[in-house]
Design a protein around this motif. Structure first.
Motif, PDB file in Angstrom:
ATOM      1  N   ARG A 222       0.812  -1.216   0.000  1.00 36.60           N
ATOM      2  CA  ARG A 222       0.000   0.000   0.000  1.00 36.60           C
ATOM      3  C   ARG A 222       0.848   1.270   0.000  1.00 36.60           C
ATOM      4  O   ARG A 222       0.527   2.237  -0.680  1.00 36.60           O
ATOM      5  CB  ARG A 222      -0.925  -0.022   1.224  1.00 36.60           C
TER       6      ARG A 222
ATOM      7  N   HIS B 271      -4.111  -2.727  -5.748  1.00 35.84           N
ATOM      8  CA  HIS B 271      -5.211  -3.619  -5.379  1.00 35.84           C
ATOM      9  C   HIS B 271      -4.909  -5.056  -5.793  1.00 35.84           C
ATOM     10  O   HIS B 271      -5.240  -5.996  -5.062  1.00 35.84           O
ATOM     11  CB  HIS B 271      -6.518  -3.141  -5.996  1.00 35.84           C
ATOM     12  N   ASP B 272      -4.284  -5.235  -6.936  1.00 37.05           N
ATOM     13  CA  ASP B 272      -3.921  -6.584  -7.375  1.00 37.05           C
ATOM     14  C   ASP B 272      -2.913  -7.215  -6.423  1.00 37.05           C
ATOM     15  O   ASP B 272      -2.974  -8.409  -6.137  1.00 37.05           O
ATOM     16  CB  ASP B 272      -3.343  -6.554  -8.789  1.00 37.05           C
TER      17      ASP B 272
ATOM     18  N   VAL C 228      -4.803  -8.262  -3.223  1.00 42.94           N
ATOM     19  CA  VAL C 228      -5.608  -9.456  -3.492  1.00 42.94           C
ATOM     20  C   VAL C 228      -4.703 -10.689  -3.625  1.00 42.94           C
ATOM     21  O   VAL C 228      -5.000 -11.757  -3.091  1.00 42.94           O
ATOM     22  CB  VAL C 228      -6.468  -9.259  -4.762  1.00 42.94           C
TER      23      VAL C 228
END
Length: 143
Positions: free
Chosen positions: A38, A50-51, A54
């Motif tokens: 982040r 975000h990938d 995840v």
């Protein structure tokens, strides 16, 4: 000799009771990786935050699922000598406390890596890591 054993994963509450430090460790690793993804990675690259989060969550969930604690129930016709041979083949050693453990450094061990052998009425119950118990069950089924 064909021996059928019932292998079943423990639910999350029972795993928590067996080895809460492993769950804490996975949560700490998740928080560390998410913070790196982040706040540090965007300094050098654009997008894919975000990938990365995840992927981190999926990877830790898969690792947790594959290395979870399970219970293997074997019939009474399995001898302790057979179990000893299979456990030593998997590099487990008996301890003075009555369970089998991997010879690793203390900081690298989790309680979930231990294998406990219990004798119940007409059955032998092994509790330990799912992947090792699955290998033991397959070797007993092969003969």
């Amino acid at each position: 000799m064909l021996i059928k054993g019932k292998l079943q994963r423990l639910n999350l509450l029972e795993q928590w009771r067996r080895d809460s430090y492993r769950i804490y460790f996975n949560l700490a690793i998740l928080a560390l990786y998410i913070s790196i993804i982040r706040w540090v990675l965007p300094l050098w690259a654009h997008g894919n935050i975000h990938d990365g989060i995840v992927g981190c969550i999926c990877g830790l969930a898969a690792t947790f699922w594959l290395t979870c604690i399970a219970r293997l129930t074997l019939p009474d016709d399995v001898t302790p000598d057979q179990l000893n041979a299979l456990l030593t083949k998997a590099k487990y050693h008996a301890t003075s406390a009555g369970y089998y453990d991997v010879p690793l450094h203390k900081r690298m061990k989790f309680k979930s890596q231990r294998i406990y052998i219990e004798n119940q009425t007409g059955q032998i119950v092994l509790t330990g890591p799912h992947n090792i118990l699955k290998r033991i069950r397959n070797q007993l089924e092969e003969g």
